[in-house]
Design a protein around this motif. Sequence first.
Motif, PDB file in Angstrom:
ATOM      1  N   ALA A   1       0.796  -1.237  -0.086  1.00 36.91           N
ATOM      2  CA  ALA A   1       0.105  -0.082   0.004  1.00 36.91           C
ATOM      3  C   ALA A   1       0.791   1.224  -0.013  1.00 36.91           C
ATOM      4  N   ARG A   2       1.863   1.212   1.019  1.00 40.56           N
ATOM      5  CA  ARG A   2       2.745   2.391   0.880  1.00 40.56           C
ATOM      6  C   ARG A   2       3.633   2.508  -0.514  1.00 40.56           C
ATOM      7  N   LEU A   3       3.820   1.668  -0.960  1.00 38.22           N
ATOM      8  CA  LEU A   3       4.765   1.696  -2.326  1.00 38.22           C
ATOM      9  C   LEU A   3       3.826   2.428  -3.472  1.00 38.22           C
ATOM     10  N   GLY A   4       2.536   1.821  -3.233  1.00 36.85           N
ATOM     11  CA  GLY A   4       1.439   2.173  -4.525  1.00 36.85           C
ATOM     12  C   GLY A   4       1.052   3.666  -4.223  1.00 36.85           C
ATOM     13  N   GLU A   5       1.053   4.169  -3.061  1.00 34.04           N
ATOM     14  CA  GLU A   5       0.983   5.622  -2.688  1.00 34.04           C
ATOM     15  C   GLU A   5       1.874   6.294  -3.167  1.00 34.04           C
ATOM     16  N   VAL A   6       3.101   5.957  -3.016  1.00 34.68           N
ATOM     17  CA  VAL A   6       4.335   6.927  -3.443  1.00 34.68           C
ATOM     18  C   VAL A   6       4.422   6.919  -4.881  1.00 34.68           C
ATOM     19  N   ILE A   7       4.139   5.534  -5.501  1.00 31.30           N
ATOM     20  CA  ILE A   7       4.130   5.733  -7.165  1.00 31.30           C
ATOM     21  C   ILE A   7       2.991   6.361  -7.688  1.00 31.30           C
ATOM     22  N   ARG A   8       1.939   6.362  -7.190  1.00 29.30           N
ATOM     23  CA  ARG A   8       0.810   7.047  -7.678  1.00 29.30           C
ATOM     24  C   ARG A   8       1.011   8.565  -7.639  1.00 29.30           C
ATOM     25  N   ALA A   9       1.483   8.825  -6.452  1.00 32.75           N
ATOM     26  CA  ALA A   9       1.871  10.227  -6.285  1.00 32.75           C
ATOM     27  C   ALA A   9       2.906  10.866  -7.115  1.00 32.75           C
ATOM     28  N   THR A  10       3.856  10.015  -7.452  1.00 31.56           N
ATOM     29  CA  THR A  10       4.849  10.463  -8.501  1.00 31.56           C
ATOM     30  C   THR A  10       4.477  10.473  -9.893  1.00 31.56           C
ATOM     31  N   LEU A  11       3.638   9.615 -10.186  1.00 30.03           N
ATOM     32  CA  LEU A  11       3.160   9.647 -11.442  1.00 30.03           C
ATOM     33  C   LEU A  11       2.043  10.773 -11.804  1.00 30.03           C
ATOM     34  N   SER A  12       1.651  11.233 -10.545  1.00 29.25           N
ATOM     35  CA  SER A  12       0.605  12.367 -10.762  1.00 29.25           C
ATOM     36  C   SER A  12       1.468  13.726 -10.807  1.00 29.25           C
ATOM     37  N   ASP A  13       2.613  13.898 -10.455  1.00 26.98           N
ATOM     38  CA  ASP A  13       3.399  15.014 -10.628  1.00 26.98           C
ATOM     39  C   ASP A  13       3.607  15.614 -12.111  1.00 26.98           C
ATOM     40  N   PRO A  14       3.128  16.661 -12.308  1.00 27.30           N
ATOM     41  CA  PRO A  14       3.018  17.417 -13.783  1.00 27.30           C
ATOM     42  C   PRO A  14       4.539  17.409 -14.067  1.00 27.30           C
ATOM     43  N   GLN A  15       5.527  17.495 -13.533  1.00 28.26           N
ATOM     44  CA  GLN A  15       6.760  17.394 -14.353  1.00 28.26           C
ATOM     45  C   GLN A  15       7.253  16.059 -14.936  1.00 28.26           C
ATOM     46  N   VAL A  16       6.644  15.119 -14.009  1.00 24.18           N
ATOM     47  CA  VAL A  16       6.869  13.543 -14.377  1.00 24.18           C
ATOM     48  C   VAL A  16       6.138  13.526 -15.569  1.00 24.18           C
ATOM     49  N   ALA A  17       4.977  13.911 -15.656  1.00 23.24           N
ATOM     50  CA  ALA A  17       3.960  13.858 -16.747  1.00 23.24           C
ATOM     51  C   ALA A  17       4.773  14.331 -18.025  1.00 23.24           C
ATOM     52  N   ALA A  18       5.256  15.582 -17.971  1.00 27.08           N
ATOM     53  CA  ALA A  18       6.066  16.143 -19.105  1.00 27.08           C
ATOM     54  C   ALA A  18       6.939  15.611 -19.577  1.00 27.08           C
ATOM     55  N   ASP A  19       8.060  15.051 -18.611  1.00 22.30           N
ATOM     56  CA  ASP A  19       9.076  14.162 -19.012  1.00 22.30           C
ATOM     57  C   ASP A  19       8.563  12.948 -19.787  1.00 22.30           C
ATOM     58  N   PHE A  20       7.499  12.385 -19.281  1.00 24.37           N
ATOM     59  CA  PHE A  20       7.018  11.154 -19.938  1.00 24.37           C
ATOM     60  C   PHE A  20       6.480  11.421 -21.313  1.00 24.37           C
ATOM     61  N   ALA A  21       5.928  12.452 -21.497  1.00 31.99           N
ATOM     62  CA  ALA A  21       5.295  12.834 -22.821  1.00 31.99           C
ATOM     63  C   ALA A  21       6.306  13.330 -23.848  1.00 31.99           C
ATOM     64  N   ARG A  22       7.434  13.710 -23.426  1.00 28.60           N
ATOM     65  CA  ARG A  22       8.731  13.896 -24.362  1.00 28.60           C
ATOM     66  C   ARG A  22       9.157  12.485 -24.647  1.00 28.60           C
ATOM     67  N   ARG A  23       8.910  11.542 -24.124  1.00 30.09           N
ATOM     68  CA  ARG A  23       9.260  10.321 -24.624  1.00 30.09           C
ATOM     69  C   ARG A  23       8.209   9.374 -25.241  1.00 30.09           C
ATOM     70  N   GLY A  24       6.951   9.819 -25.281  1.00 28.01           N
ATOM     71  CA  GLY A  24       5.723   9.131 -26.208  1.00 28.01           C
ATOM     72  C   GLY A  24       5.336   8.326 -25.010  1.00 28.01           C
TER      73      GLY A  24
END
Length: 321
Positions: free
Chosen positions: A264-287
């Motif tokens: 549960a803790r790992l899932g919480e951390v990963i989901r919060a990370t993936l919801s970060d706008p900067q992470v989303a932008a970095d992902f988008a640059r890689r398709g």
Amino acid sequence: MQRRILLAGLAGALLARPALAQAWAPSRQVTLVLGFPPGGASDAALRIIQPHLQAALGQTVVIDNRAGAGGNLGALAVARSAPDGTTIGSANMGTLAVNPALVRNMGFEVSELAPVSMIFNAVNVLYVPANRPWRSVAELVAAAKARPETLNYGTGGVGSPGHLSGILLDHIAGTRTVPVPYRGGGPQILAAVAAEHDFGFSPLGTVLSHMQAGTLRALGVATRTRAPQLSAVPTMIEAGLPEYEVLNWDGIVVPRATPAPIRARLGEVIRATLSDPQVAADFARRGLTPWPTSEEAMEAQLGADATKWQALIRAAGIQPS
């Protein structure tokens, strides 16, 4: 009476604080195992989220690339690790949903791994070399039907998403095309730029620069919605192939015996990370599209993909080795 109730409530809240403070945290370095070499989409995604995981977990997170056997070596290492949250794994759709139909003995059972959350979905693009005449999915399908078992498509290997995409094309369109396996997605795209095969499917991040340079041409994307980076390119469904969808995902897994509070803790951390706008932008640059999910949602998607692809693999006559 109301004052006594209020004081009791405040006391209960104060007593609850130590319990919250004692939420699971790793006692030592966390190893994040990936069953593929550096340089690919999975490796890039992990290196984007790595510093966020370190900050949230309060421990160093080290990426361990254990490439080989279509991701099986990495998944095996995770399945055999101590279920204490200090070894977690990134495994993709091919390793967990497809390999059971292709490999007689993977060294572990998929059921030995527990899902935590998806990480991303990579948009698969149907491309043709610039010197091929086809300008649409319909034109390519018509050519394939006119010349059965003549047109060939490049893949990153047997069971790779590009191979599965070709199998699904033949299944839905009623074509008979010929797969040409290469030793990974990189060699496949080098061969595509050299026009060594007629068409292929590849993650957007791998082919986008070649499309911008004009050496490859995009005909369709294998998702249900268009890719923002290729907004003029239709989905395969829009192009006339109903229910054509190929999800090319990666997700986080842990040994099945890992206690629920750790998962549960790992899932919480990963989901919060993936919801970060900067992470989303970095992902988008890689398709890549971030895909934070619950454990249950990842388990359900894995089951659906295993059912879908293993049936198609058997129907295509591909025998496990």
